[in-house]
Design a protein around this motif. Structure first.
Motif, PDB file in Angstrom:
ATOM      1  N   ASP A 179      12.149   9.012  -5.961  1.00  0.00           N
ATOM      2  CA  ASP A 179      11.622   9.687  -4.771  1.00  0.00           C
ATOM      3  C   ASP A 179      10.892   8.713  -3.869  1.00  0.00           C
TER       4      ASP A 179
ATOM      5  N   PHE B  27       2.190   7.636   5.095  1.00  0.00           N
ATOM      6  CA  PHE B  27       3.587   7.255   5.278  1.00  0.00           C
ATOM      7  C   PHE B  27       3.937   7.362   6.762  1.00  0.00           C
TER       8      PHE B  27
ATOM      9  N   PHE C  43      -7.245   5.099  -0.238  1.00  0.00           N
ATOM     10  CA  PHE C  43      -7.266   3.648  -0.090  1.00  0.00           C
ATOM     11  C   PHE C  43      -8.068   3.227   1.141  1.00  0.00           C
TER      12      PHE C  43
ATOM     13  N   GLU D  33      -0.475  12.120 -11.178  1.00  0.00           N
ATOM     14  CA  GLU D  33      -0.492  13.147 -10.145  1.00  0.00           C
ATOM     15  C   GLU D  33      -1.778  13.963 -10.220  1.00  0.00           C
TER      16      GLU D  33
ATOM     17  N   PHE E 227      12.146   8.564  -0.130  1.00  0.00           N
ATOM     18  CA  PHE E 227      11.373   9.174   0.954  1.00  0.00           C
ATOM     19  C   PHE E 227      10.423   8.203   1.640  1.00  0.00           C
ATOM     20  N   VAL E 228       9.949   7.207   0.890  1.00  0.00           N
ATOM     21  CA  VAL E 228       8.906   6.349   1.445  1.00  0.00           C
ATOM     22  C   VAL E 228       9.436   4.963   1.795  1.00  0.00           C
TER      23      VAL E 228
ATOM     24  N   VAL F 270       7.046  16.575  -6.678  1.00  0.00           N
ATOM     25  CA  VAL F 270       6.521  16.368  -8.028  1.00  0.00           C
ATOM     26  C   VAL F 270       6.250  17.702  -8.724  1.00  0.00           C
TER      27      VAL F 270
ATOM     28  N   GLY G 259       0.812  -1.211   0.000  1.00  0.00           N
ATOM     29  CA  GLY G 259       0.000   0.000   0.000  1.00  0.00           C
ATOM     30  C   GLY G 259       0.848   1.265   0.000  1.00  0.00           C
ATOM     31  N   GLN G 260       2.049   1.190   0.602  1.00  0.00           N
ATOM     32  CA  GLN G 260       2.917   2.360   0.659  1.00  0.00           C
ATOM     33  C   GLN G 260       3.394   2.775  -0.735  1.00  0.00           C
TER      34      GLN G 260
ATOM     35  N   GLU H 220       1.926   1.926  -3.519  1.00  0.00           N
ATOM     36  CA  GLU H 220       0.747   2.325  -4.303  1.00  0.00           C
ATOM     37  C   GLU H 220       0.353   3.758  -3.991  1.00  0.00           C
ATOM     38  N   ALA H 221       0.401   4.112  -2.696  1.00  0.00           N
ATOM     39  CA  ALA H 221       0.056   5.483  -2.319  1.00  0.00           C
ATOM     40  C   ALA H 221       1.036   6.458  -2.971  1.00  0.00           C
ATOM     41  N   ALA H 222       2.328   6.088  -2.938  1.00  0.00           N
ATOM     42  CA  ALA H 222       3.342   6.965  -3.530  1.00  0.00           C
ATOM     43  C   ALA H 222       3.131   7.093  -5.035  1.00  0.00           C
ATOM     44  N   GLU H 223       2.835   5.955  -5.681  1.00  0.00           N
ATOM     45  CA  GLU H 223       2.580   5.993  -7.122  1.00  0.00           C
ATOM     46  C   GLU H 223       1.371   6.847  -7.439  1.00  0.00           C
ATOM     47  N   SER H 224       0.300   6.691  -6.650  1.00  0.00           N
ATOM     48  CA  SER H 224      -0.927   7.433  -6.953  1.00  0.00           C
ATOM     49  C   SER H 224      -0.732   8.932  -6.767  1.00  0.00           C
ATOM     50  N   LEU H 225       0.289   9.321  -5.981  1.00  0.00           N
ATOM     51  CA  LEU H 225       0.565  10.754  -5.806  1.00  0.00           C
ATOM     52  C   LEU H 225       1.467  11.284  -6.914  1.00  0.00           C
ATOM     53  N   GLY H 226       1.921  10.381  -7.804  1.00  0.00           N
ATOM     54  CA  GLY H 226       2.757  10.816  -8.918  1.00  0.00           C
ATOM     55  C   GLY H 226       4.224  10.910  -8.573  1.00  0.00           C
ATOM     56  N   LEU H 227       4.650  10.308  -7.443  1.00  0.00           N
ATOM     57  CA  LEU H 227       6.064  10.353  -7.087  1.00  0.00           C
ATOM     58  C   LEU H 227       6.867   9.492  -8.065  1.00  0.00           C
TER      59      LEU H 227
ATOM     60  N   VAL I   9       3.341   8.749 -14.875  1.00  0.00           N
ATOM     61  CA  VAL I   9       3.558   9.405 -13.589  1.00  0.00           C
ATOM     62  C   VAL I   9       2.972  10.819 -13.618  1.00  0.00           C
TER      63      VAL I   9
ATOM     64  N   ASN J  43      -2.924   4.062   4.037  1.00  0.00           N
ATOM     65  CA  ASN J  43      -1.576   4.116   3.465  1.00  0.00           C
ATOM     66  C   ASN J  43      -0.880   5.456   3.651  1.00  0.00           C
TER      67      ASN J  43
END
Lengths: 489, 249
Positions: free
Chosen positions: A402, B95, B89, B83, A406-407, B111, A388-389, A391-398, B79, B93
């Motif tokens: 990064d 951090f 979720f 964004e 960072f994650v 980003v 999930g970590q 996926e969350a990062a991907e969904s934010l466009g990171l 990507v 999730n």
């Protein structure tokens, strides 16, 4: 595993084998004999020796300064003087002396080396400069039991591995069990604790021990030996005829003027100086230097080990098959070979191509080794971060970078901290293996103190305590940071 | 603004091994619309939602986001498009290695390269919107589930997305915390946010959705306005499902 990845791993391993082979080839390549010319141009004659063999060569501590002295050193000094060059002394295990000259780490090896036929096949020898003869050390309490060499039948006999004494004991004493060890100091200790019944050793060495330790006695070997098996000569890389001839001129003078008697006498004086103060406090500078180098190697290797580990772990998650294959090959190869072999390979093997100093070689080998283990730990850590970590990062466009930075990696490091700590602690202890190539770490210094003081156990105890202090301090430090990370989430 | 198409799905299919999870799905989401996706578990709702921002790669079909087919773009471009689609979720999730405000600032700063001050300002504003400004500097582990989910919504909003995807946002919550999260979502809907919500909260669907899609066995079996679909379902499976739910209420 996909088939293509397998192929890449196979290619990777093949390449490694090829590099090894090439290095070996290069070391065997014959060159024109410019040995003498090279020494003269350099203005330095580099010799290697194993300074734990009084009175041939040993370390003394005079006015807080450590020096290598002994008959062999005086011989080498005479040789250097006659060549009008400076003498540079390197020290390492007896086992490694011949390798060191074969791989060009030094111009000559000297250390009570007997020029046997077998050795002549791999190196050149000078004339014999001293004939000592073979003898055995026994415990004083056994004087009546082992009156002469005949009584040693069926006994357990100790000898330094790689030495003539080892082979002779096997061949000439019926039904004996021969135990080999690296250091003569260990062997003397084994004798005194009755792990062995007798110790095969050169006569001058035996005499030195008997003089310094009333619990030891010497008996003559009674071997009938060829002069090549009793005499000591200087070893050179094959094809160094010009240098050998020049050195032989010095040896002729030594023989004619009976200089070795003089050298032995002055070595004896040093040994007397040496036994005056054998308290461990007297040797604190030795241990301090050992601790300093052990810490230095550990810190450097930890840093580069983690760096290599992170890179390898990220390569394992790469989309490029060849990067993944390379990382897998590396890890498997390093984990599949002993650190000791890696240390020797970096120093002697790679040393044929580029001459790397022993300390740097040791650091490189330990870093490369640690990197493979750290990579596996980090890989485990990355896998332990919940899906999930990412996926969350991907969904934010990171970006992938990064996301890792960072994650994923911060969480991974928190999870693997105890395992990493383990690795760092074993690294401190395993770094001791670099002593075989003459890096003055704690183990190396320990052996010197033992050779110097004729005290077998106390220095081991001191080193043990010092290692424990280092690892325990590291444990406390790691726990401190673990606590901090827990606090942060 | 109701006319502009944000998301358009054509013949979308997804297989996991030999199992067909999604079969030939079509659908359109227009700007400002709130779509609720309902249906029995195992229907493929979450997989459908995850195909919309390509967390799952569709086996075939198109996902058009503002005119670009996401299934055909390279990773780098993907990507950039992602964004602009926020996602919330079921398991929040957040951090755990960052404070709440750091969670909100990370993506805008890395980003979109907005300045620290600006990210902080936007972050605090959004935390105000979800009612959690005083929690800005704590770590997520000290928050309740409802609070964590509200932070997760704020985090997605920090990227100023065109559309928000919600994957069963209240399913992992204790019942007393469901309300606070739905309230935030309703507020968002009222402000005109385009939303696709996979949910079991029929009350929310009924009240907030512009359109409800009923999914079962990998198909969208029925689409309609909430009052039509809940009161007069046409499809038999939908009838059965809604009947069971109403009995339970």
């Amino acid at each position: 595993m996909k088939k293509s990845v397998k192929t890449i791993i196979q290619i990777g391993l093949l390449l490694l084998a090829l590099v090894t082979f090439t290095a070996w080839q290069t070391s065997n390549a014959s060159e024109a004999d410019n040995a003498l010319q090279r020494v003269k141009q350099r203005g330095e004659l580099i010799m290697v020796t194993s300074p734990d063999y009084p009175p041939y060569e040993f370390q003394v501590n005079k006015n807080g300064k450590s020096r290598i002295v002994g008959m062999d050193i005086d011989v080498a000094k005479k040789v250097a003087k006659d060549l009008h060059v400076k003498l540079v002394i390197k020290s390492m295990n007896f086992d490694s002396l011949l390798v060191a000259i074969q791989t060009g780490k030094a111009d000559m090896a000297i250390g009570g080396i007997n020029p046997t036929a077998a050795r002549r096949q791999s190196v050149d020898f000078s004339k014999i400069y001293y004939s000592g003869g073979q003898s055995f050390l026994i415990n004083s309490s056994d004087v009546n039991k082992y009156k002469s060499v005949k009584n040693l039948k069926g006994a357990t006999i100790g000898a330094q591995t790689g030495t003539l004494q080892y082979g002779l004991a096997k061949k000439k004493i019926p039904n004996s069990t021969v135990k080999g060890m690296d250091k003569s100091t260990d062997l003397v200790l084994a004798l005194k604790t009755h792990k062995i019944d007798a110790l095969g050793i050169e006569k001058p060495s035996a005499e030195a021990y008997v003089k310094n330790d009333p619990s030891l006695k010497m008996i003559s070997s009674g071997y009938h030996l060829d002069k090549n098996e009793v005499g000591a000569a200087i070893a050179f890389k094959k094809g160094s005829g010009s240098l050998v001839n020049a050195v032989n001129k010095s040896i002729d003078q030594i023989q004619k003027q009976h200089l070795t008697d003089q050298y032995l006498a002055s070595a004896g004086k040093y040994m007397k100086v040496n036994t005056v103060n054998t308290s461990m406090w007297h040797y604190w500078t030795y241990f301090a230097k050992g601790v300093e180098y052990t810490i230095l190697i550990s810190v450097v290797a930890t840093f580069f080990g983690v760096l290599i580990g992170v890179v390898l772990a990220l390569m394992r998650f790469s989309k490029q098959k060849w990067l993944r294959g390379l990382a897998i090959s590396y890890t498997e190869f390093i984990r599949g070979t002993p650190l000791m072999v890696q240390v020797m390979f970096v120093y002697f093997g790679i040393g044929v191509v580029i001459n790397i100093p022993a300390l740097i070689s040791g650091m490189i080998a330990v870093s490369l080794n640690s990197g493979a283990y750290v990579a596996e730990i980090i890989r485990g850590g990355i896998n332990s971060v919940a899906k999930g970590q990412t996926e969350a990062a991907e969904s934010l466009g990171l970006s992938k970078g990064d996301m890792m930075r960072f994650v994923v990696l911060p969480q991974a490091f928190k999870n693997i901290w105890p395992a990493l700590g383990n690795e760092f602690i074993s690294l401190i202890k395993e770094s001791s293996i670099v002593s075989i190539i003459g890096v003055t770490d704690l183990i190396y210094q320990l052996n010197i103190v033992r050779a110097d003081t004729y005290r077998g156990v106390i220095p081991i105890f001191v080193a043990m305590v010092l290692y424990f202090i280092m690892t325990f301090a590291l444990t406390r430090l790691l726990n401190h940071y673990e606590g901090k990370m827990k606090h942060a989430g | 603004m109701q006319d502009k198409t944000i998301l358009e799905v054509n013949h979308l299919s997804k297989k996991f091994g030999n199992t067909d999870v999604l079969k030939d799905i079509d659908g359109t989401v227009k700007s400002g619309e709130v779509i609720c996706v309902i249906g029995p578990s195992g229907a493929g709702k979450s997989t459908f939602l995850r195909c919309l921002n390509l967390l799952e790669k569709p086996t075939s079909g198109e996902v058009n986001f503002e005119g670009t087919d996401l299934t055909s773009v390279d990773d780098k471009h993907l990507v950039n498009l992602r964004e602009r689609m926020g996602m919330v979720f079921q398991s929040f999730n957040l951090f755990p290695n960052m404070t709440v405000i750091q969670n909100l600032k990370l993506a805008p700063m890395r980003v979109k390269h907005v300045s620290d001050e600006e990210a902080e300002k936007t972050g605090m504003h959004l935390l105000g919107l979800v009612g959690l400004q005083e929690k800005a500097h704590v770590y997520p582990s000290s928050l309740s589930g409802g609070q964590q989910q509200r932070v997760a919504i704020a985090r997605a909003l920090a990227m100023n997305p065109e559309v928000m995807l919600f994957d069963e946002p209240t399913s992992a919550l204790d019942p007393e915390m469901v309300g606070e999260v739905l309230e935030v979502m309703q507020k968002l809907a009222n402000e005109g946010m385009t939303m696709v919500v996979v949910t079991h909260e029929m009350g929310f669907a009924k009240e907030v959705a512009d359109e409800v899609w009923f999914m079962a066995d990998g198909y969208i079996l029925e689409k309609g306005k909430p009052e039509d679909l809940f009161d007069h379902p046409q499809n038999d499976r939908a009838k059965d499902f809604i009947g069971k739910i109403i009995q339970n209420v």
